[in-house]
Design an enzyme around this catalytic site. Structure first.
Site, short mmCIF file in Angstrom:
data_model
loop_
_atom_site.label_atom_id
_atom_site.label_comp_id
_atom_site.label_asym_id
_atom_site.label_seq_id
_atom_site.Cartn_x
_atom_site.Cartn_y
_atom_site.Cartn_z
N ARG A 115 0.82 -1.23 0.00
CA ARG A 115 0.00 0.00 0.00
C ARG A 115 0.84 1.27 0.00
NH1 ARG A 115 -3.19 -2.54 4.06
NH2 ARG A 115 -4.85 -3.75 3.10
N LYS A 137 2.54 11.92 -11.12
CA LYS A 137 1.74 11.03 -11.99
C LYS A 137 2.56 9.80 -12.36
CE LYS A 137 -1.30 14.00 -14.69
NZ LYS A 137 -1.57 14.37 -16.10
N GLU A 179 8.82 19.43 -24.22
CA GLU A 179 8.01 19.69 -23.01
C GLU A 179 8.35 21.08 -22.45
OE1 GLU A 179 5.50 17.87 -21.98
OE2 GLU A 179 5.90 15.74 -22.40
N LYS A 214 6.34 24.31 -13.70
CA LYS A 214 5.53 23.11 -13.44
C LYS A 214 5.20 23.00 -11.95
CE LYS A 214 4.70 18.25 -14.02
NZ LYS A 214 4.82 17.03 -14.79
N GLU A 224 -4.94 17.30 -10.73
CA GLU A 224 -5.47 17.62 -12.07
C GLU A 224 -6.99 17.78 -12.09
OE1 GLU A 224 -3.40 15.76 -15.39
OE2 GLU A 224 -5.22 15.94 -16.55
N ARG A 228 -4.12 22.08 -13.68
CA ARG A 228 -3.06 21.17 -14.14
C ARG A 228 -3.32 20.61 -15.54
NH1 ARG A 228 0.10 16.37 -10.78
NH2 ARG A 228 1.34 15.72 -12.57
N ASN A 232 -1.43 19.39 -20.36
CA ASN A 232 -1.79 18.50 -21.46
C ASN A 232 -1.73 19.20 -22.82
OD1 ASN A 232 -2.28 16.34 -19.75
ND2 ASN A 232 -4.37 17.01 -19.36
N HIS A 235 -0.91 17.27 -25.81
CA HIS A 235 -0.95 15.84 -25.45
C HIS A 235 -2.22 15.13 -25.93
CE1 HIS A 235 2.44 16.92 -23.00
NE2 HIS A 235 2.58 15.69 -22.53
N HIS A 239 -0.83 12.09 -27.61
CA HIS A 239 -0.94 10.72 -27.08
C HIS A 239 -1.52 9.77 -28.11
CE1 HIS A 239 -0.75 11.34 -22.42
NE2 HIS A 239 0.44 11.26 -22.98
N HIS A 251 7.85 10.32 -27.21
CA HIS A 251 6.76 11.04 -26.55
C HIS A 251 6.85 12.55 -26.84
CE1 HIS A 251 3.84 12.09 -23.44
NE2 HIS A 251 4.69 13.02 -23.04
N1 LIG Z 1 4.46 11.21 -15.23
C1 LIG Z 1 4.42 12.30 -15.95
O1 LIG Z 1 3.99 13.37 -15.50
C2 LIG Z 1 4.92 12.25 -17.37
C3 LIG Z 1 5.11 13.45 -18.08
C4 LIG Z 1 5.64 13.36 -19.36
C5 LIG Z 1 5.99 12.13 -19.91
N2 LIG Z 1 5.79 11.00 -19.17
C6 LIG Z 1 6.16 9.69 -19.70
O2 LIG Z 1 7.56 9.67 -19.87
C7 LIG Z 1 7.90 8.69 -20.86
C8 LIG Z 1 8.95 9.26 -21.77
O3 LIG Z 1 10.09 9.53 -20.99
P1 LIG Z 1 11.52 9.75 -21.64
O4 LIG Z 1 11.38 10.67 -22.79
O5 LIG Z 1 12.43 10.08 -20.54
O6 LIG Z 1 11.84 8.35 -22.31
P2 LIG Z 1 12.53 7.01 -21.78
O7 LIG Z 1 12.34 6.82 -20.35
O8 LIG Z 1 12.04 5.95 -22.71
O9 LIG Z 1 14.08 7.27 -22.05
C9 LIG Z 1 14.51 7.47 -23.36
C10 LIG Z 1 15.74 6.63 -23.71
O10 LIG Z 1 16.87 7.25 -23.14
C11 LIG Z 1 17.67 6.27 -22.49
N3 LIG Z 1 18.37 6.99 -21.43
C12 LIG Z 1 17.87 7.44 -20.27
N4 LIG Z 1 18.77 8.17 -19.61
C13 LIG Z 1 19.89 8.16 -20.37
C14 LIG Z 1 21.16 8.75 -20.23
N5 LIG Z 1 21.46 9.53 -19.19
N6 LIG Z 1 22.07 8.54 -21.21
C15 LIG Z 1 21.76 7.79 -22.29
N7 LIG Z 1 20.57 7.22 -22.48
C16 LIG Z 1 19.65 7.41 -21.53
C17 LIG Z 1 16.70 5.21 -22.05
O11 LIG Z 1 17.35 3.98 -21.88
C18 LIG Z 1 15.71 5.21 -23.20
O12 LIG Z 1 16.17 4.37 -24.23
C19 LIG Z 1 6.60 8.35 -21.56
O13 LIG Z 1 6.21 7.08 -21.15
C20 LIG Z 1 5.63 9.40 -21.08
O14 LIG Z 1 4.31 8.93 -21.03
C21 LIG Z 1 5.27 11.05 -17.91
#
Ligand SMILES: NC(=O)c1ccc[n+]([C@@H]2O[C@H](COP(=O)([O-])OP(=O)(O)OC[C@H]3O[C@@H](n4cnc5c(N)ncnc54)[C@H](O)[C@@H]3O)[C@@H](O)[C@H]2O)c1
Length: 332
Positions: A115, A137, A179, A214, A224, A228, A232, A235, A239, A251
């Site tokens: 939990r 999130k 972003e 942010k 949200e 908030r 989006n 998005h 998405h 993304h």
């Molecule tokens: N929770 C939220 O508020 C929120 C907001 C925006 C996006 N997201 C989510 O985030 C995800 C996208 O995140 P992302 O763009 O970080 O992608 P990701 O986590 O897939 O990372 C991108 C790539 O970079 C590599 N990588 C990571 N750090 C590295 C480093 N220091 N050096 C070399 N390679 C590295 C990873 O192995 C991966 O292949 C999506 O799933 C999206 O839905 C969430």
């Protein structure tokens, strides 16, 4: 610099530490004097993970495959099983080391295990450093729908060391800037103009400016309910494009394309100019009906309506509640 995210009405409080080399001084920021599970992926440089893990005496590392497809139930279950096997208790903790994929999955697991156990985040992509690591999130994707199973799990602390970005490739870096452009377009003409005119991006400046914006939003509306939703911007369509492209576009790239449909014609060229400056895509093949079908099952939709974020003037925004079917007017 430390940004404290505080939402008094909801009893939420955690620091975001933005400091180069901070990951070498874990003890200063995290309580690691307990059993710790590091969740990471196989694209993150091993020496980065090692720098963190070697500072912890009772540490386990679980490595998932890199990529969006890893935000799935199999990883969720496998990691929980691993934690049971290793006898993690309620007072132990998880540290996410990676981008948004690792962070989103790890937070969801930390929220579920017994939990809820403590969760720390060390984001290592630009996108996760400016956006996904704060605000709480967490989600996985289910039945090819983005982020539809998840929760809010607020971290105990977030540690941002921009040195981690040295190994990130240019495409991922630019996807993170999408972003930042989103935050600037909706809240800060100054930041937008900076991105538009600067010859070289000062990454620590950009990270801290984007996070301040942010943090202000998620403090005012952590769950949200209203404000908030502005995050989006880009998005709603983004998405859907991301789901339809099955990994071909990142993304942030989908958000970039999504934003282009949600701005007034008077500022469209300005937005395109900034997106193109950072090699972000501004269009792709879009099947209007498929996009509409996906928006109907998106969290942002309710019955036949969806609230979109529309920008008529850089640095401001408006919410528009529209019929989902009328998205086709925006996709023209
Ligand atoms: N929770 C939220 O508020 C929120 C907001 C925006 C996006 N997201 C989510 O985030 C995800 C996208 O995140 P992302 O763009 O970080 O992608 P990701 O986590 O897939 O990372 C991108 C790539 O970079 C590599 N990588 C990571 N750090 C590295 C480093 N220091 N050096 C070399 N390679 C590295 C990873 O192995 C991966 O292949 C999506 O799933 C999206 O839905 C969430």
């Amino acid at each position: 610099m430390v940004i404290d995210v505080k939402s008094k009405t909801n009893d939420i409080e955690y620091p975001i530490i933005i400091e180069r080399d901070s990951i070498k001084k874990l003890n200063n920021y995290f309580n690691i004097d307990r059993k710790v599970l590091i969740i990471t992926d196989d694209g993150i440089p091993r020496n980065l993970v090692h720098t963190i893990s070697k500072q912890i005496s009772d540490v386990y590392i679980f490595t998932i495959e890199q990529g969006e497809a890893s935000k799935n139930f199999t990883n969720y279950e496998n990691i929980l099983e691993f934690m049971v096997e290793k006898k993690f208790t309620r007072t132990d903790c998880i540290i996410a080391v990676g981008g948004g994929v690792v962070g989103d999955l790890s937070g969801f697991i930390a929220n579920s295990y017994m939990r809820g156990i403590d969760f720390y985040n060390i984001p290592t992509t630009l996108l996760s450093e400016v956006d996904s690591s704060i605000g709480g999130k967490c989600a996985i994707d289910f039945l090819n729908i983005k982020n539809n199973i998840g929760c809010f799990k607020f971290p105990k602390a977030v540690l941002i060391d921009s040195n981690t970005l040295e190994t990130l490739d240019a495409r991922q870096f630019n996807a993170g800037l999408a972003e930042v452009i989103k935050m600037a377009a909706t809240f800060s003409k100054d930041l937008f103009n900076y991105l538009k005119s600067t010859k070289k991006v000062d990454i620590d400046y950009v990270i801290s400016e984007a996070l301040k914006l942010k943090a202000d939003v998620v403090e005012k509306d952590p769950f949200e309910k209203d404000l908030r939703k502005v995050l989006n911007f880009g998005h709603t369509i983004g998405h859907a494009i991301e789901s339809l492209n099955e990994g071909a576009l990142l993304h942030g790239e989908c958000v970039a394309i999504g934003m282009t449909y949600m701005v007034d014609s008077s500022i469209k060229d300005e937005l395109l100019q900034v997106l193109e400056k950072y090699n972000l895509p501004t269009s792709c093949e879009v099947d209007t009906q498929k996009v509409i079908d996906l928006i109907k099952v998106d969290k942002k939709a309710s019955s036949d309506n969806v609230t979109i974020v529309y920008v008529s003037k850089i640095g401001s925004f408006e919410f528009r509640k529209i019929k989902i079917d009328s998205i086709k007017d925006y996709l023209k």
